[in-house]
Write an enzyme that holds these catalytic residues in place. Structure first.
Site, PDB file in Angstrom:
ATOM      1  N   LYS A   1     -17.585 -13.337  -8.649  1.00 18.99           N
ATOM      2  CA  LYS A   1     -17.156 -11.924  -8.702  1.00 18.99           C
ATOM      3  C   LYS A   1     -18.350 -10.967  -8.680  1.00 18.99           C
ATOM      4  O   LYS A   1     -18.325  -9.947  -8.014  1.00 18.99           O
ATOM      5  CB  LYS A   1     -16.342 -11.708  -9.983  1.00 18.99           C
ATOM      6  CG  LYS A   1     -15.653 -10.353 -10.053  1.00 18.99           C
ATOM      7  CD  LYS A   1     -15.030 -10.093 -11.410  1.00 18.99           C
ATOM      8  CE  LYS A   1     -13.844 -10.953 -11.703  1.00 18.99           C
ATOM      9  NZ  LYS A   1     -12.640 -10.576 -10.961  1.00 18.99           N
TER      10      LYS A   1
ATOM     11  N   HIS B   1       0.337   0.817 -13.290  1.00 22.87           N
ATOM     12  CA  HIS B   1       1.051  -0.421 -13.651  1.00 22.87           C
ATOM     13  C   HIS B   1       2.540  -0.106 -13.833  1.00 22.87           C
ATOM     14  O   HIS B   1       2.882   0.878 -14.500  1.00 22.87           O
ATOM     15  CB  HIS B   1       0.458  -1.008 -14.932  1.00 22.87           C
ATOM     16  CG  HIS B   1       1.051  -2.328 -15.283  1.00 22.87           C
ATOM     17  ND1 HIS B   1       0.754  -3.478 -14.585  1.00 22.87           N
ATOM     18  CD2 HIS B   1       1.968  -2.670 -16.213  1.00 22.87           C
ATOM     19  CE1 HIS B   1       1.453  -4.476 -15.092  1.00 22.87           C
ATOM     20  NE2 HIS B   1       2.204  -4.016 -16.084  1.00 22.87           N
TER      21      HIS B   1
ATOM     22  N   GLY C   1       0.784  -1.240   0.000  1.00 22.79           N
ATOM     23  CA  GLY C   1       0.000   0.000   0.000  1.00 22.79           C
ATOM     24  C   GLY C   1       0.812   1.284   0.000  1.00 22.79           C
ATOM     25  O   GLY C   1       0.315   2.316   0.448  1.00 22.79           O
TER      26      GLY C   1
HETATM   27  C1  GRF Z   1       2.734  -1.020  -7.730  1.00 21.65           C
HETATM   28  O1  GRF Z   1       3.977  -1.320  -8.323  1.00 21.65           O
HETATM   29  C2  GRF Z   1       1.686  -0.820  -8.786  1.00 21.65           C
HETATM   30  O2  GRF Z   1       2.188  -0.315  -9.981  1.00 21.65           O
HETATM   31  C3  GRF Z   1       1.162  -2.218  -9.001  1.00 21.65           C
HETATM   32  O3  GRF Z   1       1.161  -2.800  -7.721  1.00 21.65           O
HETATM   33  C4  GRF Z   1       2.194  -2.202  -6.946  1.00 21.65           C
HETATM   34  C5  GRF Z   1       1.584  -1.775  -5.637  1.00 21.65           C
HETATM   35  O4  GRF Z   1       2.570  -1.334  -4.729  1.00 21.65           O
HETATM   36  N1  GRF Z   1      -0.141  -2.199  -9.617  1.00 21.65           N
HETATM   37  P1  GRF Z   1       2.147  -0.716  -3.342  1.00 21.65           P
HETATM   38  O5  GRF Z   1       1.273  -1.765  -2.638  1.00 21.65           O
HETATM   39  O6  GRF Z   1       1.357   0.529  -3.610  1.00 21.65           O
HETATM   40  O7  GRF Z   1       3.404  -0.454  -2.585  1.00 21.65           O
END
Ligand code: GRF
Length: 189
Positions: free
Chosen positions: A65, A109, A12
């Site tokens: 879902k 992403h 997070g």
């Molecule tokens: C990030 O690298 C984001 O791009 C991907 O998941 C990861 C989450 O990281 N979708 P965090 O939990 O916010 O540290």
């Protein structure tokens, strides 16, 4: 002021940064709801400590879902959420939420989409000996890591280790997500 919800399954760090930037007034929104499918995730403890309204569910407790997304939707509606921000939410968004929030769900992403969609994007770019990778923020549609790109930033892969590259990508993510959220909120006005 628009109401936003953040969805996360893991550590997070993006969620924390978004929350901090909302508190500082950098992101002009109210963090109305946090949603997670992982009750033991550090992001859930953060939401509890910070007294952020949250909904945590276990997908296995529902038949499919559609049913768990209907429950999520109930919480989103109760909190009058205008925009859904995915930050490491490890589930594919289904028709129920897509139809309820058209062009109002965004995702981050860690690659230069359309390259390296799906899991382990940083590791796959590193192993492929790419010269650069990056971060993409996009609207969510029915396909994985697909949908109109909002912002993208490239990062050179000249780091000494994958750990260093990963740290660098996260730093870029934190700033770029704030910028993208501000753009999207501006367009929602
Ligand atoms: C990030 O690298 C984001 O791009 C991907 O998941 C990861 C989450 O990281 N979708 P965090 O939990 O916010 O540290």
């Amino acid at each position: 002021m628009k109401n936003v919800a953040v969805f996360a399954s893991g550590f997070g760090s993006n969620f924390i940064k978004i929350h901090q930037n909302i508190e500082k007034g950098i992101i002009p929104a109210k963090l109305a709801l946090f949603v997670s499918d992982q009750k033991d995730a550090p992001s859930v403890s953060y939401a509890i400590n910070q007294k952020i309204p949250f909904y945590v569910f276990c997908a296995k407790d529902f038949t499919d879902k559609r049913v768990y997304e209907l429950h999520i939707l109930e919480h989103l509606r109760k909190q009058h959420v205008d925009l859904i921000i995915l930050a490491g939410y490890m589930r594919i968004i289904g028709k129920t939420l897509l139809d309820a929030y058209p062009n109002k769900i965004i995702n981050i992403h860690p690659s230069l989409l359309p390259m390296f969609k799906g899991k382990h994007a940083i590791e796959r770019a590193w192993n492929a000996k790419e010269k650069k990778t990056g971060v993409t923020i996009h609207f969510v549609d029915e396909k994985i890591d697909h949908g109109k790109i909002i912002l993208q930033q490239s990062i050179d892969i000249n780091h000494s280790s994958i750990e260093e590259l990963t740290d660098n990508i996260h730093k870029v993510e934190h700033d770029l997500y704030t910028k993208a959220i501000c753009h999207v909120l501006e367009d929602l006005k």
